[in-house]
Design a protein around this motif. Sequence first.
Motif, PDB file in Angstrom:
ATOM      1  N   ILE A  18       0.822  -1.200   0.000  1.00 23.29           N
ATOM      2  CA  ILE A  18       0.000   0.000   0.000  1.00 23.29           C
ATOM      3  C   ILE A  18       0.863   1.260   0.000  1.00 23.29           C
ATOM      4  O   ILE A  18       0.574   2.219  -0.711  1.00 23.29           O
ATOM      5  CB  ILE A  18      -0.954  -0.001   1.211  1.00 23.29           C
ATOM      6  CG1 ILE A  18      -1.960  -1.152   1.096  1.00 23.29           C
ATOM      7  CG2 ILE A  18      -1.692   1.327   1.316  1.00 23.29           C
ATOM      8  CD1 ILE A  18      -2.857  -1.310   2.311  1.00 23.29           C
ATOM      9  N   HIS A  22       0.857   4.385  -2.615  1.00 18.10           N
ATOM     10  CA  HIS A  22       0.693   5.787  -2.201  1.00 18.10           C
ATOM     11  C   HIS A  22       1.790   6.663  -2.804  1.00 18.10           C
ATOM     12  O   HIS A  22       1.514   7.733  -3.364  1.00 18.10           O
ATOM     13  CB  HIS A  22       0.779   5.915  -0.680  1.00 18.10           C
ATOM     14  CG  HIS A  22      -0.344   5.274   0.075  1.00 18.10           C
ATOM     15  ND1 HIS A  22      -1.548   4.939  -0.490  1.00 18.10           N
ATOM     16  CD2 HIS A  22      -0.423   4.911   1.399  1.00 18.10           C
ATOM     17  CE1 HIS A  22      -2.332   4.402   0.439  1.00 18.10           C
ATOM     18  NE2 HIS A  22      -1.672   4.388   1.581  1.00 18.10           N
ATOM     19  N   THR A 155      -2.778   5.462   9.262  1.00 17.27           N
ATOM     20  CA  THR A 155      -3.277   4.173   8.793  1.00 17.27           C
ATOM     21  C   THR A 155      -3.680   3.292   9.963  1.00 17.27           C
ATOM     22  O   THR A 155      -2.818   2.786  10.701  1.00 17.27           O
ATOM     23  CB  THR A 155      -2.229   3.447   7.937  1.00 17.27           C
ATOM     24  OG1 THR A 155      -1.802   4.310   6.871  1.00 17.27           O
ATOM     25  CG2 THR A 155      -2.811   2.173   7.346  1.00 17.27           C
ATOM     26  N   ILE A 199      -7.134   6.386   7.526  1.00 22.51           N
ATOM     27  CA  ILE A 199      -7.798   5.358   6.728  1.00 22.51           C
ATOM     28  C   ILE A 199      -7.626   4.005   7.413  1.00 22.51           C
ATOM     29  O   ILE A 199      -6.652   3.770   8.123  1.00 22.51           O
ATOM     30  CB  ILE A 199      -7.239   5.295   5.291  1.00 22.51           C
ATOM     31  CG1 ILE A 199      -5.739   4.930   5.298  1.00 22.51           C
ATOM     32  CG2 ILE A 199      -7.486   6.601   4.556  1.00 22.51           C
ATOM     33  CD1 ILE A 199      -5.197   4.567   3.922  1.00 22.51           C
ATOM     34  N   PRO A 201      -7.527   0.568   5.739  1.00 26.71           N
ATOM     35  CA  PRO A 201      -7.588  -0.083   4.429  1.00 26.71           C
ATOM     36  C   PRO A 201      -7.702  -1.608   4.535  1.00 26.71           C
ATOM     37  O   PRO A 201      -7.248  -2.228   5.497  1.00 26.71           O
ATOM     38  CB  PRO A 201      -6.247   0.302   3.799  1.00 26.71           C
ATOM     39  CG  PRO A 201      -5.320   0.424   4.968  1.00 26.71           C
ATOM     40  CD  PRO A 201      -6.153   0.942   6.109  1.00 26.71           C
ATOM     41  N   ALA A 203      -6.617  -4.527   1.860  1.00 24.63           N
ATOM     42  CA  ALA A 203      -5.984  -4.754   0.563  1.00 24.63           C
ATOM     43  C   ALA A 203      -4.996  -5.904   0.669  1.00 24.63           C
ATOM     44  O   ALA A 203      -4.649  -6.361   1.758  1.00 24.63           O
ATOM     45  CB  ALA A 203      -5.275  -3.480   0.082  1.00 24.63           C
ATOM     46  N   ASN A 234      -6.093   0.511  -5.059  1.00 26.21           N
ATOM     47  CA  ASN A 234      -7.442   1.007  -4.806  1.00 26.21           C
ATOM     48  C   ASN A 234      -7.502   1.944  -3.595  1.00 26.21           C
ATOM     49  O   ASN A 234      -8.439   2.735  -3.456  1.00 26.21           O
ATOM     50  CB  ASN A 234      -8.414  -0.152  -4.554  1.00 26.21           C
ATOM     51  CG  ASN A 234      -8.565  -1.067  -5.744  1.00 26.21           C
ATOM     52  OD1 ASN A 234      -8.465  -0.633  -6.882  1.00 26.21           O
ATOM     53  ND2 ASN A 234      -8.800  -2.343  -5.486  1.00 26.21           N
ATOM     54  N   ILE A 235      -6.523   1.830  -2.726  1.00 20.58           N
ATOM     55  CA  ILE A 235      -6.528   2.606  -1.484  1.00 20.58           C
ATOM     56  C   ILE A 235      -6.007   4.027  -1.710  1.00 20.58           C
ATOM     57  O   ILE A 235      -6.453   4.986  -1.072  1.00 20.58           O
ATOM     58  CB  ILE A 235      -5.664   1.910  -0.412  1.00 20.58           C
ATOM     59  CG1 ILE A 235      -6.033   0.423  -0.288  1.00 20.58           C
ATOM     60  CG2 ILE A 235      -5.772   2.625   0.919  1.00 20.58           C
ATOM     61  CD1 ILE A 235      -7.471   0.161   0.085  1.00 20.58           C
ATOM     62  N   SER A 236      -5.066   4.169  -2.615  1.00 15.91           N
ATOM     63  CA  SER A 236      -4.291   5.407  -2.725  1.00 15.91           C
ATOM     64  C   SER A 236      -5.053   6.639  -3.205  1.00 15.91           C
ATOM     65  O   SER A 236      -4.712   7.760  -2.790  1.00 15.91           O
ATOM     66  CB  SER A 236      -3.069   5.161  -3.621  1.00 15.91           C
ATOM     67  OG  SER A 236      -2.262   4.135  -3.062  1.00 15.91           O
ATOM     68  N   VAL A 256     -11.640   1.737   3.752  1.00 17.08           N
ATOM     69  CA  VAL A 256     -11.573   1.753   2.288  1.00 17.08           C
ATOM     70  C   VAL A 256     -11.099   0.395   1.792  1.00 17.08           C
ATOM     71  O   VAL A 256     -10.109  -0.153   2.272  1.00 17.08           O
ATOM     72  CB  VAL A 256     -10.653   2.900   1.786  1.00 17.08           C
ATOM     73  CG1 VAL A 256      -9.284   2.861   2.447  1.00 17.08           C
ATOM     74  CG2 VAL A 256     -10.515   2.870   0.270  1.00 17.08           C
ATOM     75  N   GLN A 257     -11.861  -0.147   0.853  1.00 20.09           N
ATOM     76  CA  GLN A 257     -11.519  -1.437   0.239  1.00 20.09           C
ATOM     77  C   GLN A 257     -12.152  -1.501  -1.137  1.00 20.09           C
ATOM     78  O   GLN A 257     -13.351  -1.266  -1.288  1.00 20.09           O
ATOM     79  CB  GLN A 257     -12.007  -2.603   1.096  1.00 20.09           C
ATOM     80  CG  GLN A 257     -11.553  -3.974   0.598  1.00 20.09           C
ATOM     81  CD  GLN A 257     -12.620  -4.719  -0.180  1.00 20.09           C
ATOM     82  OE1 GLN A 257     -13.760  -4.794   0.263  1.00 20.09           O
ATOM     83  NE2 GLN A 257     -12.260  -5.262  -1.331  1.00 20.09           N
TER      84      GLN A 257
END
Length: 293
Positions: A18, A22, A155, A199, A201, A203, A234-236, A256-257
């Motif tokens: 992740i 980013h 995070t 966030i 996440p 992932a 998808n997270i960034s 977020v996912q």
Amino acid sequence: MGTLDNRVAVVTGAGRGIGRAHALLLASEGASVVVNDLGGDNTGEGADAGPAQEVVAEITAAGGRAVANGDDVSDWAGAARVVRSAVDAFGGLDIVVNNAGILRDAFLASLDERQWDAVIGVHLKGHAAVLHHAAAYWKAEAKAGRPRAASVINTASASGTFMPNAGQANYGAAKAGIAALTQVAAVELERYGVRVNCIAPVARTRLTLATPGMGAIFAAEVPEGGFDGFAPENISPLVAYLAQEKCPLNGQVFAVQGGAISLLKGWTAEATIQADGPWRLDDLAERVPGLAG
């Protein structure tokens, strides 16, 4: 023109997964990026400068600006060097993405002190240490008449917020602490023009693939042309949005996912019982169970 032109970012744990996603997206949007990664294994052991250097090479090959940093964020002085590397290399600091993490899973009955300390150290102390040194820089800038519209993205995780995971008492406690740290920092740093969000996440990463009972889910094949809901990339976009100078959000925590983003809220009083005087044990035995439905 990118949405992050002329902004300077630090991304911790950015050598893989992740964090790497980013760093690449922030750079593609115009940010100059300090790619921090100690380069250890899943448990935090060892060090390797290679992953951070590879991400820097990707960014510079695409025309972006980046430097590598191999400091350990769980070390207070190391975290100071992470922040200083941004100022030294690019003249300032506008974005901090706290992402570095490790796993040392164990059930409570077998969890040892070293496993607890290591995970709390990298996650919770690592967030706090980088935040401290970044906050000190932003405070000094504001007092000197040079306030920066800075943004911090912390995070957390599903573990520790909305989906407790057996065997992760250390990890879950650290992640819950990060969510609380976010809200405290948002209140403290707003006076300097700094926003702090978080966030949680979900992932595919080295850590999630190594999580007992979860690895097979994250490793499932995606049909050709299908949407990979567990891709780190998808997270960034949410991180890049929260990092923008004009983003209005502060003190928020988002799960977020894949293509889903949910706003998370912390402890709330769902029901209350009241007595006219001191509680008696027999009264509590009768009324407290009703609070839990």
